[in-house]
Design a protein around this motif. Structure first.
Motif, short mmCIF file in Angstrom:
data_model
loop_
_atom_site.label_atom_id
_atom_site.label_comp_id
_atom_site.label_asym_id
_atom_site.label_seq_id
_atom_site.Cartn_x
_atom_site.Cartn_y
_atom_site.Cartn_z
N ILE A 1 0.86 -1.17 0.00
CA ILE A 1 0.00 0.00 0.00
C ILE A 1 0.90 1.23 0.00
O ILE A 1 1.70 1.42 0.91
N PHE A 2 0.78 2.05 -1.02
CA PHE A 2 1.60 3.25 -1.08
C PHE A 2 0.89 4.30 -1.90
O PHE A 2 -0.08 4.02 -2.60
N GLN A 3 1.37 5.55 -1.77
CA GLN A 3 0.76 6.67 -2.45
C GLN A 3 1.66 7.17 -3.56
O GLN A 3 2.89 7.07 -3.49
N LEU A 4 1.00 7.75 -4.59
CA LEU A 4 1.70 8.39 -5.70
C LEU A 4 1.27 9.85 -5.76
O LEU A 4 0.15 10.19 -5.37
N ASP A 5 2.19 10.71 -6.24
CA ASP A 5 1.77 12.09 -6.47
C ASP A 5 1.00 12.17 -7.79
O ASP A 5 0.74 11.15 -8.44
N GLU A 6 0.63 13.38 -8.20
CA GLU A 6 -0.19 13.53 -9.40
C GLU A 6 0.50 12.99 -10.64
O GLU A 6 -0.16 12.58 -11.60
N ASP A 7 1.85 13.00 -10.63
CA ASP A 7 2.59 12.53 -11.81
C ASP A 7 2.92 11.04 -11.75
O ASP A 7 3.52 10.51 -12.68
N GLY B 1 -3.33 13.08 -5.85
CA GLY B 1 -2.44 11.96 -6.16
C GLY B 1 -3.24 10.67 -6.29
O GLY B 1 -4.43 10.69 -6.63
N PHE B 2 -2.60 9.53 -6.00
CA PHE B 2 -3.24 8.24 -6.14
C PHE B 2 -2.87 7.34 -4.97
O PHE B 2 -1.79 7.47 -4.39
N LEU B 3 -3.79 6.43 -4.63
CA LEU B 3 -3.51 5.36 -3.69
C LEU B 3 -3.43 4.06 -4.49
O LEU B 3 -4.35 3.74 -5.24
N LYS B 4 -2.34 3.33 -4.31
CA LYS B 4 -2.11 2.11 -5.09
C LYS B 4 -2.01 0.93 -4.12
O LYS B 4 -1.21 0.96 -3.16
N VAL B 5 -2.83 -0.07 -4.33
CA VAL B 5 -2.83 -1.28 -3.50
C VAL B 5 -2.49 -2.46 -4.41
O VAL B 5 -3.16 -2.70 -5.41
N VAL C 1 6.34 7.87 -6.40
CA VAL C 1 6.05 7.26 -5.09
C VAL C 1 6.35 8.27 -3.99
O VAL C 1 7.44 8.85 -3.94
N ILE C 2 5.37 8.48 -3.07
CA ILE C 2 5.57 9.41 -1.96
C ILE C 2 5.34 8.75 -0.61
O ILE C 2 5.53 9.40 0.42
N SER C 3 4.91 7.49 -0.56
CA SER C 3 4.83 6.76 0.71
C SER C 3 5.05 5.28 0.42
O SER C 3 4.89 4.83 -0.72
N ILE D 1 -5.85 1.00 -8.32
CA ILE D 1 -5.38 2.38 -8.25
C ILE D 1 -6.60 3.27 -8.10
O ILE D 1 -7.53 3.19 -8.89
N THR D 2 -6.58 4.12 -7.06
CA THR D 2 -7.69 5.01 -6.79
C THR D 2 -7.17 6.44 -6.65
O THR D 2 -6.19 6.67 -5.95
N PRO D 3 -7.80 7.42 -7.32
CA PRO D 3 -7.36 8.81 -7.15
C PRO D 3 -7.69 9.32 -5.75
O PRO D 3 -8.71 8.94 -5.17
#
Length: 964
Positions: free
Chosen positions: A381-387, A472-476, A390-392, A460-462
């Motif tokens: 489970i991690f986050q992406l910025d708008e582009d 950004g996005f949440l990616k699982v 990876v930010i988490s 992937i969820t915005p």
């Protein structure tokens, strides 16, 4: 509020105070028209000051914001003169700026008339902006002041004149003379503004002595003015405050100083505090040397997330404990550059208890979320910025993908995709789909840090903020390699079942006595063949007779001579049994096997799918709630709350009976109870003048036990309105069609009688007087007779067309092979005359749900057209059938293909219209109603009809019918 703004001294005092107070200030009159704003307020909103002057506050706040401020002002009291809340301010570019806003009424100046209305002071601080940043906004304009000047007021009036000194701390070259009446009015207004904003103020001279403090500072710090005026600040802090301050050493060191140079003998205390902090953090670092790698990575992440409070001597947040309880106060200190107290400082104190509580709750919530995410090691489970960078990064991501947190942060998430998918632009496309549809789900191969690949299930969820701005996005991601391998194994295993018979076999006769037991069966049953031969199955395994599945399978196979099977867990044998029974005249052959391992894998797979399905099917959308067995809500969220009066905070922690209005409550309670009993239900209802559909589902643990319920409510107001309009339109169309059908039937029926009379007399003329006509007369008579005949055929066709709906038989299973055979027999003469080649698909035509008589008309018209329009070549006609599914319903596509003259593209729609002909009567006879009649019959059967053609080459007429 600010005195005479036209007076330059008053204006300079206002500007000095505005620079000193951290945040933006705005004043408007009782009617909501803006009087003045400061530089910080203009900076927050982007408006020039002169553009806002005289405008209404609705320029800055939307209707909800204005209503909120009105409610705040209405709720003020003497005990709570200032109210704080969060409100969005509309900037000059139209964007909403989230801010913390305080408002307070400003009493009229002392020289104001009794009927002069109060003004309003609005203090604004932009959310998410460091409160210490305000110190950077104070212009450092050093001016030469009178050295050594010392002023020790001995009266309260003189002490309060220090407030003027605050205003005079702006850039002036020489001290101001004694305040005029306008100056005094301005100072009184500024003091009222401070009190109105609930900000305490203390003035310290250059000898570190207290020269003035307001009532708010007295109340916040628990001080009495008479006991502190003229006394050294440090002495007051040590004697009257230190014993009530948590961590007093830091407080005394930083707050107990005096003049602008900060000299109060506190350097030793500072060094001591710094040593204590270094020792504390050093011990923490030593403790972390023993952490596991996962702990170390988590601690590193926590270090990055800790908010380090500023160490500036001009700002401090501290906790005070007294008989009023625990309170958090904010301390800010600004230098006085000029005036009687040049070299001194002005201190501001603000009660930030509520803000600290909110921050504490937010921090705990964030920590709980981070802890939860880190404990879920089976999901990355991690986050992406708008582009897409990876930010988490959680522990599950590290275990799944092999990257440590510091190695992956900042990299683009496409690094996880294969070269082929990157070349195909799959990562970017997935982000775009997620933005457009709300989420995207994907399965495929992904790449670990070491280059190895794994089969991944990805969602992937915005992520959007409260106003819908994309953040950004949440990616699982979950490693599904084992599941995929298990599925492949199951597929292979099932294939082997079809390829060969299981090697565990026994046979029984019609009395269920064992007649054969092979080696594998001996092993699984636990008996040698010699012990079983001649024994009845029910005697050796009496418990099997009590199991309905086994008893019914054997007796059905024997009595009805049909294969049967069962699959169940048999306690006597201690494993899952899969058995297939094949009957014969002499008995039953039983092939069986131990499928315990497969059942365990299936159960694991089902549990895995269930977890995924729960996330996928019940992902929050609209108004979502969770509730326990007491019908108390534990969660309430969703943008649907914007359309109802209730707020999520009112729902959470409350019982269903205490939240909704009586009608809504009685509607939804039954399905909430059903969800807790394991059922899924939905209900439609009205609430707050909107129509909703509510889905209630159970939430279960791994063993299937229901421990909570979930609801999802969707606003269907527009959909229901459209549905009602559609139903009205359909009803109107049906009524119109009925009228048209009645008219067509009546018209065609009524035309039959005069047409018969015309035809009869024309034929009578031909028989009796044909010799009396010359050549032209005979030709005219022939035209008249032919015209009457064509008219008869057209009326018959129109009559048949109008009777499709009203005179048709009920739809029932029909064998199209039989229908086609009858039509072929009817056309046998025409087929023979043209030497036509007529073929049907090898598998024959299917059984459909239809009206046999009407389907016979369809085939006859299509075959007659194929024969008629075959051109000069031998007619070649082929009839085909293909099965397909549409809207979860099986249907058949029937096609009649000929190699005739074809139809031009521009004419392909016209052929289905009534009385439309593509050729003159001299070329090809006909009424132009045949295909229109066929299409109407097909539509009555719930199907559709179309054609494909290559002019001069071929034509294929196709139509669909429901499968029987």
């Amino acid at each position: 509020m600010w005195g005479n703004i036209e007076d330059e001294n008053s204006w300079e005092r206002y500007r000095a105070l505005a620079r000193t107070v951290d945040g933006g200030l705005c004043q408007w009159d009782e009617n909501g028209h803006i009087v003045v704003v400061d530089e910080d307020f203009r900076s927050i909103t982007g408006y020039p000051g002169e553009e806002l002057a005289g405008t209404h506050i609705s320029t800055l706040f939307d209707d909800a914001g204005v209503a909120t401020i009105d409610d705040m002002l209405a709720s003020q009291s003497e005990d709570e003169p200032v109210v704080e809340t969060a409100v969005d301010i509309r900037a000059v570019d139209g964007n909403a700026v989230p801010c913390t806003v305080r408002v307070s009424r400003i009493p009229p100046a002392e020289d104001a008339t009794e009927d002069e209305p109060d003004g309003v002071l609005c203090f604004v601080r932009e959310q998410g902006v460091d409160s210490t940043a305000g110190s950077e906004r104070i212009p450092e304009q050093e001016q030469e002041s009178e050295p050594g000047r010392e002023s020790e007021p001995t009266t309260e009036s003189e002490a309060e004149s220090s407030l003027e000194t605050i205003a005079e701390s702006g850039p002036v070259s020489t001290p101001e003379p004694t305040a005029s009446e306008a100056d005094r009015a301005s100072a009184d207004s500024i003091k009222a503004a401070l009190n109105g904003a609930s900000i305490g103020a203390i003035v310290i001279d250059d000898n570190a002595k207290i020269r003035w403090l307001d009532e708010t500072a007295e109340a916040y710090l628990g001080l009495e003015r008479e006991s502190v005026l003229g006394r050294p600040k440090r002495t007051v802090v040590e004697e009257q405050l230190a014993d009530r301050i948590v961590e007093p050493a830091s407080f005394v060191s930083r707050v107990g100083r005096g003049g602008d140079d900060g000299s109060s003998g506190d350097s030793e205390d500072k060094n001591k505090i710094e040593d204590e902090n270094e020792e504390k953090h050093g011990n923490e670092r030593e403790e972390r040397h023993s952490d596991t790698p996962a702990d170390t990575e988590r601690n590193d992440r926590e270090d990055e997330q800790i908010t380090v409070e500023t160490v500036s001597d001009d700002y401090l947040e501290f906790k005070l404990v007294d008989d009023r309880g625990e309170r958090w106060l904010e301390y800010q200190s600004k230098s006085i550059k000029t005036g009687p107290y040049a070299g001194g400082r002005v201190e501001f104190y603000d009660d930030i208890t509520e803000r600290k509580r909110s921050q504490g709750k937010l921090k705990k919530s964030q920590e709980a979320f981070n802890t939860l995410v880190d404990t879920i090691t089976e999901y990355a489970i991690f986050q992406l910025d708008e582009d897409g960078r990876v930010i988490s990064w959680n522990e599950g991501a590290r275990q799944t993908k092999g990257y440590k947190r510091n190695d992956i942060l900042g990299q683009h998430f496409s690094v996880f995709y294969t070269d082929e998918e990157r070349a195909a632009n799959v990562p970017k496309r997935n982000l775009q789909i997620a933005l457009e549809t709300g989420s995207v789900e994907d399965e495929g191969w992904r790449v670990r840090k070491d280059g190895s690949q794994f089969w991944a299930d990805v969602t992937i969820t915005p992520v959007r903020d409260a106003d819908g701005t994309h953040q950004g996005f949440l990616k699982v991601t979950r490693d599904m390699t084992d599941r995929r391998n298990r599925e492949r194994e199951l597929e292979t295993e099932l294939q082997r079942v079809f390829d060969r018979v299981s090697d565990a076999l026994y046979a029984v006769d019609n009395e269920f006595r064992f007649t054969l037991v092979n080696d594998r069966a001996e092993e699984l049953l636990g008996y040698p063949e010699a012990d079983l031969l001649g024994e009845r199955l029910w005697d050796v395994f009496p418990s099997s007779a009590e199991i309905d599945e086994i008893w019914d399978a054997f007796h059905t196979a024997r009595d009805e001579q049909v294969p049967t099977d069962y699959e169940l867990y048999y306690p006597r044998l201690g494993f899952w049994v899969e058995a297939n029974l094949y009957p014969s005249e002499t008995g039953i052959s039983v092939y069986f096997r131990d499928v315990t391992d497969r059942k365990q894998r299936e159960q694991e797979l089902e549990e895995s799918k269930q977890r995924y399905r729960t996330i996928a099917e019940y992902f929050p959308n609209g108004v979502v709630t969770l509730f326990d067995h007491d019908l108390e809500y534990t969660l309430a969220a969703g943008q649907g709350f914007e359309m109802i009066r209730e707020e999520p905070s009112e729902i959470e922690g409350s019982n269903v009976a205490d939240v909704w209005n009586p009608e809504t409550r009685e509607t939804i309670k039954p399905i909430l109870r059903s969800a807790l009993e394991g059922d899924e239900q939905s209900v439609e209802f009205c609430h707050d003048d909107r129509e909703w559909i509510l889905y209630a589902v159970p939430v279960t643990d791994s063993e299937g036990t229901v421990f909570a319920g979930m609801t999802m409510a969707h606003d269907i107001t527009e959909r229901k309105e459209n549905q009602r309009k559609l139903e009205e339109t359909v009803a109107q169309l049906e009524e119109s069609n009925n009228r048209l059908e009645q008219f067509a039937y009546a018209a065609s029926h009524d035309l039959q009688e005069p047409l018969r009379m015309i035809s009869s007399y024309l034929q009578l003329l031909e028989r009796r007087y044909s010799e009396a006509f010359d050549e032209d007369g005979e030709e005219f008579l022939e035209y008249a007779i032919d015209g009457a005949e064509r008219m008869r055929r057209m009326i018959d066709g129109l009559l048949a067309y109008s009777r499709v709906e009203t005179r048709g038989d009920p739809l029932e299973p029909v064998d199209l092979d039989d229908v086609f055979a009858n039509v072929r027999e009817d056309l046998q003469l025409q087929i023979g005359e043209t030497n036509a080649e007529l073929t049907v698909t090898e598998d024959g035509l299917p059984r459909v749900q239809g009206d046999a008589n009407q389907l016979r008309q369809v085939f006859q018209n299509l075959l007659e057209n194929a024969l008629e329009y075959s051109g000069n070549d031998q007619p070649r006609i082929h009839v085909d059938a293909e099965s397909r599914f549409r809207d979860r319903r099986r249907e058949w596509v029937i096609s009649v293909h000929d190699e005739g003259i074809g139809i031009e593209p521009s004419d392909q729609e016209r052929v289905f219209e009534v009385f439309e002909r593509l050729h003159n009567l001299g070329e090809y006879p006909g009424t132009g109603i045949g295909l229109a009649l066929c299409q109407r019959i097909v539509e009555r059967h719930g199907g559709e009809m179309w054609l494909e053609s290559e002019p001069g080459e071929w034509t294929t007429m196709s139509f669909t019918l429901p499968a029987a």
